[in-house]
Design a protein around this motif. Structure first.
Motif, PDB file in Angstrom:
ATOM      1  N   VAL A  87       0.839  -1.207   0.000  1.00 41.91           N
ATOM      2  CA  VAL A  87       0.000   0.000   0.000  1.00 41.91           C
ATOM      3  C   VAL A  87       0.873   1.255   0.000  1.00 41.91           C
ATOM      4  O   VAL A  87       0.452   2.310   0.447  1.00 41.91           O
ATOM      5  CB  VAL A  87      -0.971   0.013   1.210  1.00 41.91           C
ATOM      6  N   GLU A  93      -4.069  -0.311  -3.911  1.00 44.07           N
ATOM      7  CA  GLU A  93      -3.642  -1.467  -3.120  1.00 44.07           C
ATOM      8  C   GLU A  93      -3.134  -2.509  -4.100  1.00 44.07           C
ATOM      9  O   GLU A  93      -3.755  -2.748  -5.136  1.00 44.07           O
ATOM     10  CB  GLU A  93      -4.828  -1.998  -2.332  1.00 44.07           C
ATOM     11  N   TRP A 107      -3.029  -4.940  -8.996  1.00 47.85           N
ATOM     12  CA  TRP A 107      -3.454  -3.821  -8.172  1.00 47.85           C
ATOM     13  C   TRP A 107      -4.857  -3.374  -8.560  1.00 47.85           C
ATOM     14  O   TRP A 107      -5.386  -3.732  -9.602  1.00 47.85           O
ATOM     15  CB  TRP A 107      -2.476  -2.664  -8.301  1.00 47.85           C
TER      16      TRP A 107
END
Length: 146
Positions: A87, A93, A107
């Motif tokens: 992160v 993320e 991601w």
């Protein structure tokens, strides 16, 4: 720097990722797209794909759990790493791992949460219970012997 899109190690890493993704039935609503291949500063190959769909965060976590088991039971090469959550980039993320000398990243964007003002306590008269020695206005029910 040129994009090594047809490097055999990249193709193998992408194939393994897509196969592991499609084997999990709970991930079939989400898709991986926008694949990008490049080399990072140390010269290692890097493959990145974006997850899209209804709930990409949940799909990413399920995939990471399943893929960790897959990679840990597979013959490892020096430098290979199991998936880890990343992160470090604001607003997204990612799950990152290294297999066969290639860094792979899946991601999804994380929507920014609206900041809410702090909750202020309600100020009012004290409740009867909070005053020392206060009694409730109702008396006890007593049993009478008849």
């Amino acid at each position: 720097m040129t994009t090594p899109a047809l490097h055999p190690d990249l193709l193998i890493a992408k194939y393994e990722t897509m196969r592991c993704w499609s084997d999990n039935e709970t991930l079939r609503r989400e898709a991986i797209g926008s694949w990008q291949a490049s080399r990072i500063d140390d010269g290692a190959l890097f493959l990145s794909g974006q997850i899209t769909g209804h709930d990409p965060g949940r799909a990413l976590h399920r995939f990471a759990d399943r893929h960790t088991g897959y990679l840990s039971h597979r013959p490892q090469q020096p430098g290979d790493q199991v998936p880890a959550l990343d992160v470090s980039v604001p607003g997204r993320e990612a799950c990152v791992w290294r297999t066969g000398g290639v860094w792979v990243e899946l991601w999804h964007p994380v929507p920014a949460t609206a900041s809410t003002p702090p909750v202020r306590p309600v100020v009012g008269p004290p409740s009867p219970r909070s005053v020392f020695g206060a009694r409730l206005p109702f008396g006890r029910r007593r049993k009478t012997n008849a």
